[in-house]
Structures are given as structure tokens and as C-alpha cells.
Design a protein around this motif. Structure first.
Motif, mmCIF file in Angstrom:
data_model
loop_
_atom_site.group_PDB
_atom_site.id
_atom_site.type_symbol
_atom_site.label_atom_id
_atom_site.label_comp_id
_atom_site.label_asym_id
_atom_site.label_seq_id
_atom_site.Cartn_x
_atom_site.Cartn_y
_atom_site.Cartn_z
ATOM 1 N N SER A 238 0.816 -1.213 0.000
ATOM 2 C CA SER A 238 0.000 0.000 0.000
ATOM 3 C C SER A 238 0.848 1.261 0.000
ATOM 4 C CB SER A 238 -0.930 -0.002 1.218
ATOM 5 O OG SER A 238 -1.721 -1.167 1.238
ATOM 6 N N LYS A 382 -3.091 -0.663 5.987
ATOM 7 C CA LYS A 382 -3.505 -0.459 4.601
ATOM 8 C C LYS A 382 -4.714 0.466 4.536
ATOM 9 C CE LYS A 382 -5.259 -2.870 0.506
ATOM 10 N NZ LYS A 382 -5.498 -4.187 -0.156
ATOM 11 N N TYR A 386 -4.890 4.400 2.942
ATOM 12 C CA TYR A 386 -5.681 4.719 1.751
ATOM 13 C C TYR A 386 -6.924 5.571 2.017
ATOM 14 C CZ TYR A 386 -3.252 1.595 -1.540
ATOM 15 O OH TYR A 386 -2.329 1.003 -2.370
#
Length: 413
Positions: A238, A382, A386
Motif C-alpha cells: 500500500s 492499509k 488509503y
């Protein structure tokens, strides 16, 4: 590229239009990366399984391949979709997505896919073998397969994965070649990794430094859990574009530092200590207030053990009335957790267990405002990395105990 007689026949259309189109995709891909040949595969994980990725055009493309007689000749598993099959309306997923998703899922299934709809195929029957050549999508699964299992795959997109499933081939370049699998730099872990969140924090730290390079870790305890390694894989993929890591004494291609680097000297050596861990955690905590409204556990999808830990934390308690708690998982994990009573415990407390989708692959920029969500709280590095960019939601990030306390209290402490 040098093709076999069988591959040439595929490219010439002798095995139908669908296979010909697939071979054209693979040859173009291979030539663009300088591959000398194709390699046989019998294992594909399909990244383009959500209509958030495929949309109408991609869905029609897959449907057209099926109409042309396309049949999968490999084992195929599918990534999460955009829809929970039974709760899509309640959790805020648009009906248009549900309709389109049914078309896409049916098209894949009609060609022979196992519609497990999860980012953890290795927990639902598709466990890679050491040295096995594959064509997998889903970045976290690719890292896990290459690193933990010792399988060989590049990061495949939807079209290339589909092409491999139709032909049983993938171009031999990148991580299919041994010399590309050695480490590039060394990270000495000099702090205790207590749980999967700490492993995710390590992955976030390393991914930002790595880019596309392969990191090698020393100092990792020799008995990390599957969940620890899953979190590390996801975070590496990521914050960076990592496709593989080595943990000396843990992963199969790194019994020693020397073997992990193929006898080469590391390009650089870094330390991940208490200060580095604290700084990485702080970077993932992007919401300055204590406001909590949407909590997510299960990125990558939760294992039965993770669902059990959530259920244990909620036993005899209630999720705060202003908080939505999602635990996302695969259908197979859900079935096992339901049998053990974990699903009922979570639902009785006011949480929900979401199957076959996740905030990344559902339309969260529609879900969040429709439900009034302003922040996202998670134990996943992750997801924390994001969410601000993909969903417009600042994040609280911490271990499961802290996250579950927030679910109960309604504030981030």
C-alpha cells in the motif's frame, strides 16, 4: 517472444476467438517487459472482480469473452466485489452496483471461476505451493504468495489475469525469475512487534522506503501468526509497490541474510526501532479529534481468528449508538464464524459482519456521505493509509483493543 506450437495455435485463433484475444494480451504484455517466453500456470486470482474497478465497460468485456465461448483452464478465485450479497441496501451500497455486480460475477462464474470474492484466497482453498508459477492480482495477496508461500507471481491486472485463466499461460518476467526475487535493502527490526497492527506499521514504514524494491527484515520473531504476515503484506503493498519481502528465519527463501540477498550487499541498511514505530503510527493517525463513527476491522479480509477476537471484545457489551462497526470477511470465513457463534455475538452487540466486499471495492465515496460518516477508525495500516485519499475520510489507527474500545465508547482515546 518464443512461443510453443500450442501457444502459436492459440494466437492464430485455432482455439477460438476468446483464447486468441487472451493470447494477444499476454504476448503484448510479455514483449513490453522483455519476456523471452510464456510459462505455464494453473492458478489465477482475479483482481477485476468488483464493478467499482470494472464498471460497465469492463463488465461487458468479460461478458463478451464468455459469449465467445471463453472457458477457464486454470483454478480461478475472485477478489472482493462491490456488494455484500445480503446486506447491500442496509449498508448503503447503490442498487445500480448490485445489478451490475450480479452480471460481472455471473460472467466469471459461467467461465469456471470459484466466486469466493475475497482478498485472502489462501484461506479459502487456494493456497499456493512453493515455487508455483501463478497469475495473481490483489496486491496484498501477491505479496503474501511470493513471500510467505514462496510462489511466483507478478501483480496482474484484470485483463492479464483473465487472459491467463483462459490460456494457462503468463509471461516469464519479474518475480517469475529467481534473480529478481532477491532483496535490495535491509531493515533491522529493533522493537517488539506485539500484534498484527505492529506488523502493519512495519509494512507501512518499509513500503514508503522501498518503492518497488524487495525489503529484507531481520529481528522479526520466528513465530509470527498468519494474521501478522497478512497485515505486513498488505501494508507493504500500500505505502509502496512492493510485491515481495523476506524475513530472515521466517519466510522460505530467506533462511539466512546471505541467501535473501543472493550473496549481494544490501543497497542500504535501515533500523525500525521504537522511535520509527511511533512516528509511523502517528503518520497513520490523521484525525486530530476524538470523533468516531465508522469502524473497520478486516483489511485484508478478517480470518476466523480475527472475527473471534472482535466477538470476545464485544461479549456482554454494546457498540455505541453513534458508531457503525464493520467486520469484513470472506463468505467461507463467515460460515465458520457463524457456526462458532461469533457472528451472533457481534450482531447482538450492534456490529455487522460484511461479506464479499470491503470499503476499497465498494463505492465508499457514496456510502460514507449517505450514512454521515466523517472519520474511519481501523487497526489496518492499509486502510489507514488509503482512506483519506480514496474515501475522503481521515483515520484513527491503532491495535484491535484500542479500536474495539472506541467502538464501545464512541470516542477515540
Amino acid at each position: 517472444m518464443v512461443l510453443t506450437d500450442e501457444e502459436t495455435a492459440m494466437l492464430n485463433g485455432d482455439k477460438g476467438a476468446a483464447v486468441q484475444k487472451a493470447m494477444q494480451i499476454l504476448v503484448a504484455l510479455g514483449e513490453s517487459f522483455g519476456a523471452e517466453r510464456l510459462v505455464a500456470v494453473n492458478n489465477v486470482h482475479m483482481a477485476g472482480s468488483s464493478v467499482l474497478v470494472a464498471e460497465e465497460a469492463g463488465t461487458r468485456f468479460v461478458e463478451d469473452i464468455r459469449k465467445q465461448g471463453g472457458k477457464f483452464v486454470t483454478r480461478v478465485t475472485t477478489n472482493p466485489t462491490a456488494v455484500d450479497p445480503s446486506q447491500w441496501k442496509e449498508i448503503g451500497i447503490p442498487e445500480s452496483d448490485s445489478i451490475l455486480q450480479t452480471r460481472l460475477t455471473d460472467a466469471y462464474a459461467g467461465m469456471g471461476a470459484n466466486s469466493c470474492n475475497t482478498c485472502i484466497p489462501y484461506l479459502v482453498g487456494n493456497m499456493p505451493r512453493f515455487g508455483e508459477h501463478m497469475a495473481w492480482g490483489e496486491s496484498s495477496a501477491v505479496v503474501f504468495a511470493n513471500s510467505v508461500c514462496g510462489a511466483r507471481t507478478n501483480r496482474e491486472g484484470g485483463p492479464s489475469g483473465l487472459a491467463s485463466a483462459l490460456t494457462g499461460r503468463t509471461p516469464e518476467y519479474g518475480f517469475h525469475l529467481k534473480h529478481n526475487r532477491y532483496g535490495k535493502f535491509l531493515i533491522k527490526v529493533e522493537t517488539q512487534l506485539r500484534d498484527m497492527t505492529d506488523f502493519g506499521t512495519l509494512g507501512y514504514f518499509a513500503g514508503k522506503i522501498a518503492g518497488q524494491d524487495t525489503p529484507v527484515f531481520t529481528g522479526v520473531a520466528t513465530t509470527p501468526t498468519l494474521e501478522d504476515l497478512k497485515a505486513l503484506s498488505a501494508a507493504l503493498a500500500s505505502s509502496g509497490s512492493v510485491s515481495m519481502f523476506h524475513a530472515v528465519g521466517v519466510t522460505p527463501e530467506a533462511p539466512t541474510v546471505e541467501e535473501a540477498f543472493g550473496g549481494r550487499t544490501p543497497d542500504k541498511v535501515l533500523v525500525f526501532g521504537d522511535a520509527e514505530k511511533a512516528a509511523a503510527e502517528a503518520a497513520l493517525n490523521r484525525e486530530p479529534s476524538d470523533h468516531v463513527d465508522w469502524i473497520l476491522v478486516g483489511c485484508p479480509n478478517a480470518s476466523v481468528q480475527e472475527i473471534r477476537e472482535v466477538a470476545d471484545a464485544l461479549q456482554g457489551k454494546k457498540v455505541h449508538q453513534d458508531v457503525a462497526l464493520w467486520v469484513t470477511t470472506a463468505g467461507a470465513m463467515y460460515a465458520m464464524a457463524e457456526r462458532n457463534g461469533y457472528i451472533k455475538t457481534i450482531e447482538d452487540a450492534g456490529g455487522i459482519v460484511v461479506r464479499e466486499t470491503c470499503p476499497f471495492l465498494a463505492r465508499s465515496r457514496v456510502i460514507a456521505p449517505s450514512k454521515g460518516y466523517k472519520t474511519l477508525t481501523t487497526n489496518s495500516a492499509k486502510m489507514a493509509f488509503y482512506a483519506p485519499g480514496q474515501f475522503g475520510l481521515p483515520t484513527h489507527y491503532g491495535n484491535l483493543g484500542r479500536v474495539m474500545q472506541a467502538a464501545i465508547d464512541g470516542v477515540w482515546r
